[in-house]
Design a protein around this motif. Structure first.
Motif, short mmCIF file in Angstrom:
data_model
loop_
_atom_site.label_atom_id
_atom_site.label_comp_id
_atom_site.label_asym_id
_atom_site.label_seq_id
_atom_site.Cartn_x
_atom_site.Cartn_y
_atom_site.Cartn_z
N PRO A 64 45.52 -29.84 13.41
CA PRO A 64 45.39 -31.22 12.97
C PRO A 64 44.02 -31.49 12.35
N ILE A 65 43.95 -32.50 11.51
CA ILE A 65 42.71 -32.82 10.81
C ILE A 65 41.71 -33.46 11.77
N HIS A 66 40.47 -32.98 11.69
CA HIS A 66 39.37 -33.57 12.44
C HIS A 66 38.32 -34.09 11.46
N TRP A 67 37.57 -35.11 11.88
CA TRP A 67 36.48 -35.65 11.08
C TRP A 67 35.19 -35.61 11.88
N ALA A 68 34.08 -35.56 11.15
CA ALA A 68 32.78 -35.75 11.77
C ALA A 68 32.60 -37.24 12.03
N PRO A 69 32.34 -37.66 13.26
CA PRO A 69 32.19 -39.09 13.54
C PRO A 69 30.97 -39.66 12.82
N LEU A 70 31.10 -40.89 12.35
CA LEU A 70 30.03 -41.57 11.63
C LEU A 70 29.58 -42.80 12.41
N PRO A 71 28.29 -43.13 12.37
CA PRO A 71 27.23 -42.38 11.70
C PRO A 71 26.80 -41.15 12.51
N ARG A 72 26.35 -40.14 11.79
CA ARG A 72 25.87 -38.92 12.42
C ARG A 72 24.42 -39.10 12.88
N LYS A 73 24.10 -38.47 13.98
CA LYS A 73 22.73 -38.46 14.49
C LYS A 73 22.30 -37.03 14.77
N PRO A 74 21.26 -36.56 14.08
CA PRO A 74 20.50 -37.28 13.07
C PRO A 74 21.25 -37.34 11.75
N CYS A 75 21.02 -38.41 11.01
CA CYS A 75 21.59 -38.52 9.68
C CYS A 75 20.76 -37.68 8.70
N VAL A 76 21.27 -37.52 7.50
CA VAL A 76 20.59 -36.69 6.50
C VAL A 76 19.18 -37.22 6.22
N ALA A 77 19.04 -38.54 6.08
CA ALA A 77 17.72 -39.10 5.78
C ALA A 77 16.73 -38.79 6.89
N ASP A 78 17.11 -39.02 8.13
CA ASP A 78 16.21 -38.74 9.26
C ASP A 78 15.93 -37.25 9.38
N LEU A 79 16.95 -36.44 9.17
CA LEU A 79 16.78 -34.99 9.25
C LEU A 79 15.74 -34.50 8.25
N LEU A 80 15.88 -34.94 6.99
CA LEU A 80 14.97 -34.46 5.96
C LEU A 80 13.56 -35.03 6.12
N LEU A 179 17.26 -25.45 9.12
CA LEU A 179 18.59 -25.83 9.59
C LEU A 179 19.15 -24.78 10.55
N CYS A 180 18.92 -23.52 10.23
CA CYS A 180 19.42 -22.44 11.08
C CYS A 180 18.71 -22.45 12.43
N GLN A 181 17.40 -22.61 12.42
CA GLN A 181 16.63 -22.60 13.66
C GLN A 181 16.97 -23.78 14.57
N ASN A 182 17.41 -24.88 13.97
CA ASN A 182 17.72 -26.10 14.73
C ASN A 182 19.21 -26.42 14.74
N ARG A 183 20.03 -25.41 14.52
CA ARG A 183 21.47 -25.66 14.35
C ARG A 183 22.10 -26.30 15.58
N ALA A 184 21.63 -25.95 16.79
CA ALA A 184 22.24 -26.51 17.99
C ALA A 184 22.01 -28.02 18.07
N ARG A 185 20.91 -28.49 17.50
CA ARG A 185 20.60 -29.93 17.53
C ARG A 185 21.18 -30.67 16.35
N LEU A 186 21.34 -29.99 15.22
CA LEU A 186 21.68 -30.68 13.97
C LEU A 186 23.16 -30.67 13.63
N PHE A 187 23.89 -29.64 14.07
CA PHE A 187 25.28 -29.49 13.67
C PHE A 187 26.22 -29.80 14.83
N LEU A 188 27.38 -30.34 14.48
CA LEU A 188 28.39 -30.67 15.47
C LEU A 188 29.03 -29.42 16.05
N LEU A 189 29.24 -29.42 17.35
CA LEU A 189 30.04 -28.38 17.97
C LEU A 189 31.52 -28.76 17.96
N ALA A 190 31.79 -30.06 18.12
CA ALA A 190 33.17 -30.55 18.15
C ALA A 190 33.31 -31.77 17.26
N TYR A 191 34.29 -31.73 16.37
CA TYR A 191 34.63 -32.89 15.55
C TYR A 191 35.65 -33.73 16.33
#
Length: 222
Positions: A64-80, A179-191
């Motif tokens: 089944p289709i999953h989505w990334a919940p919004l808003p994401r934390k951290p968002c792209v602006a805060d991340l960069l 991004l790779c070094q901080n992947r556990a904090r930045l990327f979703l494990l579960a959608y």
């Protein structure tokens, strides 16, 4: 196999209509990237980033289709902005990293509704993102990686100053490493399951200081 298919799907699409490199990247000066000696080539994606891309693709496109919940934390602006703040050297060097982050944020906002969404995500964008705020305040690292993958094709159709390609490539390589070094904090494990998100009350708008996500014709990343 899935990582390759996901990366290929993320690469498709033209540059955002009405968006030029000059508007989003300060090093555009009228030199045709296609006519010069240099063209942007991304450094090879690490295994961890390729796995992130594959996981993202499988969640969105699979059943089944999953989505990334919004808003994401951290968002792209805060991340960069946080990433740029890690470059603690002063003066012009530090400002160059802040400019780089700001340019990626601007380009992300222009590109997301037209280029960075799979067709399975259009409904979520229409219901939960359009008019709520800048895409860079709503979406996270998963969609930022999609932009990075597309940048070579996007910038090949714009103008870049001679000599800026190597500098841009080094910065993108450094960002991918971050991004790779901080992947556990930045990327979703579960959608989240699409139906679960659709069952939730409509989200509240972001503060007025955040520019609204633009209206855009339907487009897809894959």
């Amino acid at each position: 196999r899935h990582a390759g298919a996901a990366a290929a799907a993320a690469e498709e699409g033209p540059p955002p209509p009405g968006t030029s490199a000059r508007a989003a990247l300060p090093f555009a000066d009228g030199v045709d990237a296609d006519g010069g000696d240099e063209q942007l080539e991304l450094p090879p994606l690490s295994r961890d980033i390729r796995l992130v891309v594959a996981h993202d693709w499988e969640q969105i496109v699979g059943k089944p289709i999953h989505w990334a919940p919004l808003p994401r934390k951290p968002c792209v602006a805060d991340l960069l902005q946080t990433y740029a703040a890690t470059k603690r050297q002063g003066g012009a060097h530090c400002q160059a990293w802040r400019d780089f982050a700001g340019c990626l944020i601007s380009y992300f906002d222009a590109a997301l509704p037209r280029l960075l969404l799979y067709r399975q995500e259009r409904q979520q964008y229409d219901l939960h993102a359009r008019g709520r705020g800048a895409p860079s305040r709503l979406y996270g690292a998963e969609h930022l990686v999609r932009l990075i993958i597309k940048l070579p094709k996007l910038l090949a159709q714009t103008s870049l100053a001679k000599g800026e390609i190597p500098r841009l490539k080094r910065k993108l390589e450094d960002l991918l490493k971050y991004l790779c070094q901080n992947r556990a904090r930045l990327f979703l494990l579960a959608y989240q399951l699409r139906e679960k998100i659709l069952s939730l009350p409509p989200p509240a708008p972001l503060p007025p200081s955040c520019p609204a996500a633009p209206d855009a014709p339907a487009a897809k990343a894959g």
